[in-house]
Structures are given as structure tokens and as C-alpha cells.
Motif scaffolding. Structure first.
Motif, PDB file in Angstrom:
ATOM      1  N   SER A  58       3.546 -11.309   5.382  1.00 23.99           N
ATOM      2  CA  SER A  58       2.106 -10.619   5.824  1.00 23.99           C
ATOM      3  C   SER A  58       2.264  -9.157   5.517  1.00 23.99           C
ATOM      4  O   SER A  58       3.308  -8.338   5.794  1.00 23.99           O
ATOM      5  N   LYS A 117     -10.460   1.093   2.401  1.00 21.02           N
ATOM      6  CA  LYS A 117     -10.054   0.010   3.589  1.00 21.02           C
ATOM      7  C   LYS A 117      -8.834  -0.670   3.166  1.00 21.02           C
ATOM      8  O   LYS A 117      -8.392  -0.843   1.916  1.00 21.02           O
ATOM      9  N   GLU A 118      -8.041  -0.477   4.030  1.00 22.71           N
ATOM     10  CA  GLU A 118      -6.905  -1.592   4.297  1.00 22.71           C
ATOM     11  C   GLU A 118      -6.997  -2.932   4.205  1.00 22.71           C
ATOM     12  O   GLU A 118      -7.864  -3.616   5.150  1.00 22.71           O
ATOM     13  N   ARG A 119      -6.392  -3.740   3.343  1.00 16.27           N
ATOM     14  CA  ARG A 119      -6.769  -4.950   3.179  1.00 16.27           C
ATOM     15  C   ARG A 119      -5.633  -5.791   3.625  1.00 16.27           C
ATOM     16  O   ARG A 119      -4.396  -5.560   3.185  1.00 16.27           O
ATOM     17  N   GLU A 120      -5.749  -6.962   4.375  1.00 17.35           N
ATOM     18  CA  GLU A 120      -4.702  -7.991   4.709  1.00 17.35           C
ATOM     19  C   GLU A 120      -4.440  -8.968   3.540  1.00 17.35           C
ATOM     20  O   GLU A 120      -5.108  -9.394   2.960  1.00 17.35           O
ATOM     21  N   ILE A 133      -3.383  -0.980   0.422  1.00 19.06           N
ATOM     22  CA  ILE A 133      -4.483   0.190   0.368  1.00 19.06           C
ATOM     23  C   ILE A 133      -4.342   1.280  -0.701  1.00 19.06           C
ATOM     24  O   ILE A 133      -3.047   1.345  -1.131  1.00 19.06           O
ATOM     25  N   THR A 172       2.405  -2.420   2.854  1.00 27.61           N
ATOM     26  CA  THR A 172       3.244  -2.388   3.935  1.00 27.61           C
ATOM     27  C   THR A 172       3.488  -3.649   4.619  1.00 27.61           C
ATOM     28  O   THR A 172       2.473  -4.507   4.910  1.00 27.61           O
ATOM     29  N   GLY A 206      -4.219 -12.932  -1.614  1.00 30.54           N
ATOM     30  CA  GLY A 206      -5.055 -12.595  -0.859  1.00 30.54           C
ATOM     31  C   GLY A 206      -6.272 -13.801  -1.000  1.00 30.54           C
ATOM     32  O   GLY A 206      -6.438 -14.432  -2.076  1.00 30.54           O
ATOM     33  N   SER A 241     -11.326  -4.366  -3.561  1.00 30.97           N
ATOM     34  CA  SER A 241     -10.955  -2.842  -3.307  1.00 30.97           C
ATOM     35  C   SER A 241     -11.162  -2.078  -4.108  1.00 30.97           C
ATOM     36  O   SER A 241     -11.000  -0.875  -4.270  1.00 30.97           O
ATOM     37  N   THR A 282      -0.243  -5.246   4.303  1.00 27.40           N
ATOM     38  CA  THR A 282      -1.627  -4.652   3.925  1.00 27.40           C
ATOM     39  C   THR A 282      -1.431  -3.789   2.858  1.00 27.40           C
ATOM     40  O   THR A 282      -0.225  -3.565   2.519  1.00 27.40           O
ATOM     41  N   LYS A 286       4.657  -6.295   7.310  1.00 23.19           N
ATOM     42  CA  LYS A 286       4.376  -6.267   8.640  1.00 23.19           C
ATOM     43  C   LYS A 286       5.426  -7.233   9.317  1.00 23.19           C
ATOM     44  O   LYS A 286       5.451  -8.324   9.156  1.00 23.19           O
TER      45      LYS A 286
END
Length: 227
Positions: free
Chosen positions: A161, A182-185, A165, A224, A205, A213, A163, A226
């Protein structure tokens, strides 16, 4: 004092102490003298041995050291893993693998979505990111099982998982609207079998990450992981 030197005196010789701290007997004696001088321990002599016990001040100091070490270890375990890199053109592997039902079914069940058919490829350049990329396999992940079809065997995939950006240099882009970034998952993939080396990260994604994006090849991004 792992042997319980808070409420009771522990009998120990300077020779035994030297072996515990892996220093000379002379150094061990000096350490004990210094600790006593700082009011961290109490000592009583019994023939060739000493009885040693922590003072209240010594116990409080030990607690402070323990809490500091525990906090440091907890922060280390919870620290997010950061990657910075540049979007590059892939070899088309991602679109092929994302189209295989053996993977798609597991993605739907374990990630909660069916990935867009293709991966976003990010090239890492700085050495410390390359080392983190190599160590990624040791981090907690969502495991996608390998499988076989009539033609060949496909390896496992580990999903992390994350993000993503776009990275901007504000000083060189003063007119850019940074509020719209925007930061995207997303999920970062680690494949058992791939033609890529540790300098490349593959990202998936539910939608085209480039399109939603507004990204293009050559753009710098921050990923990043998580924990």
C-alpha cells in the motif's frame, strides 16, 4: 540490571564484570567506581566480591534510557519508506500481466479493485533509494500467489500500500497551482519474475495513474510506502 539489582544486592567480582561488558578488569573497576560516584549504584564489599544495587536515581536513569530506546525502536518500525524517481516508459510487461485472470481475480479479492491494465514505471536514481528498493521484500505486504496456465508458470507478486504524488520545485514553478496536486492511493508491486532491476518501481491503481494525476514521462514523483 537483568539479574534484578533494583531491590537486592547482586554479588559480582570485577573479573565477572569485565567479561559481561567485554572490557579489561581495570576498566570494569573504573566503570563501577564512576557509577558509584554519580550515585547510580551502591556497592558493599564482601571479601573479593562486591554487592551492587541500583539507587533510586540509577533506576530512574535506567528507565529514561529504556523509554528513549523503546521510542526510537517504535519510530523505526513505523517509519514510512519514501522513494523519489522519474516516470519512464516500460517494456509493456505490466499491461500483459494485469490482463491475466489468475492475477486479476486475486487483485479484486485482496486489493479491493481490478487494476488498470498497465503499470506506472518509476526509475530511481539516488543510491539510498536503490538500497530501500532492494530491502522492500522484507516489509509487510499483500501476497498474490503465483499460478500456472496451459502455457507457462507465473510467479508471485507482493503488493505494498502506497501513495504517489508529483514532485515540484516551487522555486522554478512559481505560477503553478500546487493546490490542485493530489496524493493518489496506489500499490507498489514486487514481482518474483521480472526483467527489471532494482532501479525500477512498478505502480498500479484502479485507474490510469498518468491520466488522473496529469503525469507524463520525465515527471518526478514521490512514492510513500505505508506500513
Amino acid at each position: 540490571m537483568s539479574l534484578g539489582g533494583k531491590n537486592n544486592y547482586l554479588e559480582i567480582t570485577s573479573g565477572q564484570m569485565s567479561r559481561i561488558i567485554n572490557r579489561s578488569q581495570q576498566t570494569a573497576s573504573k566503570v563501577l567506581i564512576d557509577l558509584e560516584r554519580e550515585n547510580l549504584i551502591e556497592r558493599i564489599k564482601n571479601n573479593k566480591k562486591f554487592g551492587i544495587k541500583l539507587t533510586e536515581e540509577g533506576y530512574e536513569t535506567l528507565q529514561e534510557i529504556y523509554e528513549a530506546l523503546k521510542k526510537s525502536m517504535d519510530n523505526s518500525n513505523n517509519k514510512k519508506i519514501l522513494f523519489k524517481g522519474k516516470i519512464v516508459t516500460g517494456m509493456g510487461e505490466g499491461a500483459y500481466y494485469m490482463s491475466l485472470e489468475g492475477y486479476k481475480k486475486q487483485f479484486r479479492e485482496k486489493l479491493g479493485y481490478e487494476p488498470f491494465p498497465g503499470t506506472l514505471n518509476v526509475r530511481l536514481e539516488d543510491k539510498h533509494y536503490l538500497i530501500s528498493r532492494k530491502d522492500l521484500i522484507n516489509q509487510p505486504s499483500i501476497h498474490i500467489e503465483g499460478f500456472k496456465n496451459a502455457d507457462r508458470t507465473f510467479g508471485w507478486v507482493k503488493c505494498y500500500s502506497a501513495t504517489i504524488i508529483q514532485e515540484f520545485d516551487r522555486s522554478s514553478n512559481p505560477d503553478s497551482n500546487f493546490e490542485e496536486i493530489k496524493e493518489r492511493e496506489v500499490h507498489v508491486l514486487l514481482l518474483e519474475r521480472t526483467h527489471h532491476d532494482n532501479s525500477l518501481i512498478e505502480v498500479i491503481g484502479p485507474h490510469s495513474i498518468k491520466e488522473i494525476s496529469n503525469l507524463k514521462n520525465g515527471d518526478n514523483v514521490i512514492i510513500t510506502i505505508k506500513n
